[in-house]
Design a protein around this motif. Structure first.
Motif, PDB file in Angstrom:
ATOM      1  N   THR A   1     -23.398   8.754  46.371  1.00 48.06           N
ATOM      2  CA  THR A   1     -22.364   8.016  47.095  1.00 48.06           C
ATOM      3  C   THR A   1     -22.776   7.649  48.516  1.00 48.06           C
ATOM      4  O   THR A   1     -21.951   7.163  49.286  1.00 48.06           O
ATOM      5  CB  THR A   1     -21.071   8.843  47.143  1.00 48.06           C
ATOM      6  OG1 THR A   1     -21.363  10.122  47.741  1.00 48.06           O
ATOM      7  CG2 THR A   1     -20.504   9.062  45.751  1.00 48.06           C
ATOM      8  N   SER A   2     -24.036   7.869  48.859  1.00 50.02           N
ATOM      9  CA  SER A   2     -24.508   7.502  50.200  1.00 50.02           C
ATOM     10  C   SER A   2     -24.337   6.011  50.431  1.00 50.02           C
ATOM     11  O   SER A   2     -24.320   5.218  49.486  1.00 50.02           O
ATOM     12  CB  SER A   2     -25.990   7.861  50.369  1.00 50.02           C
ATOM     13  OG  SER A   2     -26.187   9.252  50.345  1.00 50.02           O
ATOM     14  N   ALA A   3     -24.246   5.634  51.688  1.00 53.03           N
ATOM     15  CA  ALA A   3     -24.130   4.217  52.047  1.00 53.03           C
ATOM     16  C   ALA A   3     -25.336   3.449  51.524  1.00 53.03           C
ATOM     17  O   ALA A   3     -26.442   3.989  51.410  1.00 53.03           O
ATOM     18  CB  ALA A   3     -24.030   4.066  53.563  1.00 53.03           C
ATOM     19  N   TRP A   4     -25.122   2.184  51.197  1.00 54.09           N
ATOM     20  CA  TRP A   4     -26.187   1.310  50.726  1.00 54.09           C
ATOM     21  C   TRP A   4     -27.304   1.241  51.759  1.00 54.09           C
ATOM     22  O   TRP A   4     -27.063   1.134  52.963  1.00 54.09           O
ATOM     23  CB  TRP A   4     -25.627  -0.089  50.456  1.00 54.09           C
ATOM     24  CG  TRP A   4     -26.662  -1.097  50.067  1.00 54.09           C
ATOM     25  CD1 TRP A   4     -27.133  -1.333  48.813  1.00 54.09           C
ATOM     26  CD2 TRP A   4     -27.361  -1.993  50.927  1.00 54.09           C
ATOM     27  NE1 TRP A   4     -28.078  -2.329  48.837  1.00 54.09           N
ATOM     28  CE2 TRP A   4     -28.240  -2.750  50.132  1.00 54.09           C
ATOM     29  CE3 TRP A   4     -27.330  -2.230  52.296  1.00 54.09           C
ATOM     30  CZ2 TRP A   4     -29.074  -3.726  50.650  1.00 54.09           C
ATOM     31  CZ3 TRP A   4     -28.174  -3.201  52.816  1.00 54.09           C
ATOM     32  CH2 TRP A   4     -29.024  -3.940  51.985  1.00 54.09           C
ATOM     33  N   THR A   5     -28.530   1.329  51.266  1.00 58.00           N
ATOM     34  CA  THR A   5     -29.723   1.237  52.099  1.00 58.00           C
ATOM     35  C   THR A   5     -30.729   0.373  51.348  1.00 58.00           C
ATOM     36  O   THR A   5     -30.981   0.634  50.173  1.00 58.00           O
ATOM     37  CB  THR A   5     -30.341   2.643  52.312  1.00 58.00           C
ATOM     38  OG1 THR A   5     -29.365   3.499  52.889  1.00 58.00           O
ATOM     39  CG2 THR A   5     -31.561   2.592  53.189  1.00 58.00           C
TER      40      THR A   5
ATOM     41  N   THR B   1     -24.101  -8.929  51.586  1.00 57.92           N
ATOM     42  CA  THR B   1     -23.868  -8.249  50.325  1.00 57.92           C
ATOM     43  C   THR B   1     -24.721  -6.983  50.261  1.00 57.92           C
ATOM     44  O   THR B   1     -25.753  -6.893  50.915  1.00 57.92           O
ATOM     45  CB  THR B   1     -24.168  -9.191  49.138  1.00 57.92           C
ATOM     46  OG1 THR B   1     -24.865  -8.507  48.119  1.00 57.92           O
ATOM     47  CG2 THR B   1     -24.937 -10.367  49.517  1.00 57.92           C
ATOM     48  N   THR B   2     -24.288  -6.060  49.480  1.00 57.08           N
ATOM     49  CA  THR B   2     -24.992  -4.787  49.339  1.00 57.08           C
ATOM     50  C   THR B   2     -25.213  -4.496  47.855  1.00 57.08           C
ATOM     51  O   THR B   2     -24.540  -3.662  47.265  1.00 57.08           O
ATOM     52  CB  THR B   2     -24.197  -3.642  50.006  1.00 57.08           C
ATOM     53  OG1 THR B   2     -22.876  -3.621  49.453  1.00 57.08           O
ATOM     54  CG2 THR B   2     -24.117  -3.819  51.503  1.00 57.08           C
TER      55      THR B   2
ATOM     56  N   THR C   1     -31.174  -7.393  50.043  1.00 58.22           N
ATOM     57  CA  THR C   1     -30.295  -8.551  49.884  1.00 58.22           C
ATOM     58  C   THR C   1     -31.078  -9.809  49.512  1.00 58.22           C
ATOM     59  O   THR C   1     -30.566 -10.680  48.828  1.00 58.22           O
ATOM     60  CB  THR C   1     -29.455  -8.805  51.148  1.00 58.22           C
ATOM     61  OG1 THR C   1     -30.316  -8.911  52.279  1.00 58.22           O
ATOM     62  CG2 THR C   1     -28.456  -7.698  51.371  1.00 58.22           C
ATOM     63  N   ALA C   2     -32.350  -9.889  49.900  1.00 56.09           N
ATOM     64  CA  ALA C   2     -33.168 -11.052  49.556  1.00 56.09           C
ATOM     65  C   ALA C   2     -33.415 -11.152  48.048  1.00 56.09           C
ATOM     66  O   ALA C   2     -33.791 -12.210  47.552  1.00 56.09           O
ATOM     67  CB  ALA C   2     -34.498 -10.994  50.300  1.00 56.09           C
ATOM     68  N   ALA C   3     -33.185 -10.061  47.317  1.00 54.99           N
ATOM     69  CA  ALA C   3     -33.406 -10.069  45.866  1.00 54.99           C
ATOM     70  C   ALA C   3     -32.298 -10.813  45.129  1.00 54.99           C
ATOM     71  O   ALA C   3     -32.446 -11.145  43.961  1.00 54.99           O
ATOM     72  CB  ALA C   3     -33.493  -8.645  45.345  1.00 54.99           C
ATOM     73  N   ILE C   4     -31.201 -11.068  45.809  1.00 53.01           N
ATOM     74  CA  ILE C   4     -30.074 -11.768  45.207  1.00 53.01           C
ATOM     75  C   ILE C   4     -30.124 -13.222  45.650  1.00 53.01           C
ATOM     76  O   ILE C   4     -30.019 -13.524  46.839  1.00 53.01           O
ATOM     77  CB  ILE C   4     -28.729 -11.134  45.621  1.00 53.01           C
ATOM     78  CG1 ILE C   4     -28.726  -9.638  45.276  1.00 53.01           C
ATOM     79  CG2 ILE C   4     -27.579 -11.860  44.973  1.00 53.01           C
ATOM     80  CD1 ILE C   4     -28.927  -9.334  43.808  1.00 53.01           C
ATOM     81  N   ASN C   5     -30.321 -14.115  44.707  1.00 50.82           N
ATOM     82  CA  ASN C   5     -30.424 -15.532  45.013  1.00 50.82           C
ATOM     83  C   ASN C   5     -29.027 -16.101  45.152  1.00 50.82           C
ATOM     84  O   ASN C   5     -28.296 -16.224  44.172  1.00 50.82           O
ATOM     85  CB  ASN C   5     -31.199 -16.257  43.901  1.00 50.82           C
ATOM     86  CG  ASN C   5     -31.507 -17.690  44.255  1.00 50.82           C
ATOM     87  OD1 ASN C   5     -31.273 -18.128  45.368  1.00 50.82           O
ATOM     88  ND2 ASN C   5     -32.030 -18.417  43.300  1.00 50.82           N
ATOM     89  N   VAL C   6     -28.646 -16.443  46.366  1.00 48.71           N
ATOM     90  CA  VAL C   6     -27.324 -16.985  46.619  1.00 48.71           C
ATOM     91  C   VAL C   6     -27.456 -18.484  46.846  1.00 48.71           C
ATOM     92  O   VAL C   6     -28.112 -18.923  47.776  1.00 48.71           O
ATOM     93  CB  VAL C   6     -26.674 -16.322  47.855  1.00 48.71           C
ATOM     94  CG1 VAL C   6     -25.320 -16.902  48.133  1.00 48.71           C
ATOM     95  CG2 VAL C   6     -26.593 -14.804  47.650  1.00 48.71           C
ATOM     96  N   ALA C   7     -26.835 -19.258  45.962  1.00 48.28           N
ATOM     97  CA  ALA C   7     -26.881 -20.724  46.122  1.00 48.28           C
ATOM     98  C   ALA C   7     -26.041 -21.128  47.311  1.00 48.28           C
ATOM     99  O   ALA C   7     -24.954 -20.634  47.494  1.00 48.28           O
ATOM    100  CB  ALA C   7     -26.370 -21.407  44.845  1.00 48.28           C
TER     101      ALA C   7
ATOM    102  N   GLY D   1     -32.831   1.890  48.685  1.00 49.06           N
ATOM    103  CA  GLY D   1     -32.287   3.225  48.448  1.00 49.06           C
ATOM    104  C   GLY D   1     -32.462   3.634  46.994  1.00 49.06           C
ATOM    105  O   GLY D   1     -32.290   2.837  46.079  1.00 49.06           O
ATOM    106  N   PHE D   2     -32.789   4.904  46.767  1.00 48.77           N
ATOM    107  CA  PHE D   2     -33.111   5.391  45.440  1.00 48.77           C
ATOM    108  C   PHE D   2     -32.549   6.787  45.271  1.00 48.77           C
ATOM    109  O   PHE D   2     -32.737   7.648  46.135  1.00 48.77           O
ATOM    110  CB  PHE D   2     -34.639   5.398  45.271  1.00 48.77           C
ATOM    111  CG  PHE D   2     -35.104   5.733  43.888  1.00 48.77           C
ATOM    112  CD1 PHE D   2     -35.022   4.800  42.876  1.00 48.77           C
ATOM    113  CD2 PHE D   2     -35.644   6.978  43.616  1.00 48.77           C
ATOM    114  CE1 PHE D   2     -35.466   5.102  41.590  1.00 48.77           C
ATOM    115  CE2 PHE D   2     -36.089   7.292  42.342  1.00 48.77           C
ATOM    116  CZ  PHE D   2     -35.996   6.350  41.330  1.00 48.77           C
TER     117      PHE D   2
END
Length: 79
Positions: free
Chosen positions: A50-54, A1-2, A72-78, A57-58
């Motif tokens: 519109t740059s690619a996800w990094t 995921t991005t 991606t680690a910030a999103i808790n996926v069960a 990225g800011f």
């Protein structure tokens, strides 16, 4: 995921803060619920909205709104 989110930055008077870049942004972190410690996000400037996800990225979108690409680690996926 991005995962990419918009954040809004205001000063103490409620005025949008503009002109921030990764190096001038205050410390940014995330934590997953529970007793997990917060984790710092190392910010990096991306050239365009519109740059690619990094990860980390800011980019300023305008009027105090900024694009922030979450690690991606910030999103808790069960599982």
């Amino acid at each position: 995921t991005t995962p990419s989110i918009d954040i809004e930055v205001y000063d103490d008077s409620g005025i949008p803060v503009t002109g921030l870049v990764a190096a001038t942004m205050p410390t940014t972190s995330y934590s997953i619920g529970g007793s997990n410690a917060k984790v710092a996000i190392t910010l990096v400037d991306v050239s365009l909205e519109t740059s690619a996800w990094t990860p980390g990225g800011f980019k300023e979108r305008g009027n105090g709104v900024y694009r922030l690409d979450l690690p991606t680690a910030a999103i808790n996926v069960a599982g």
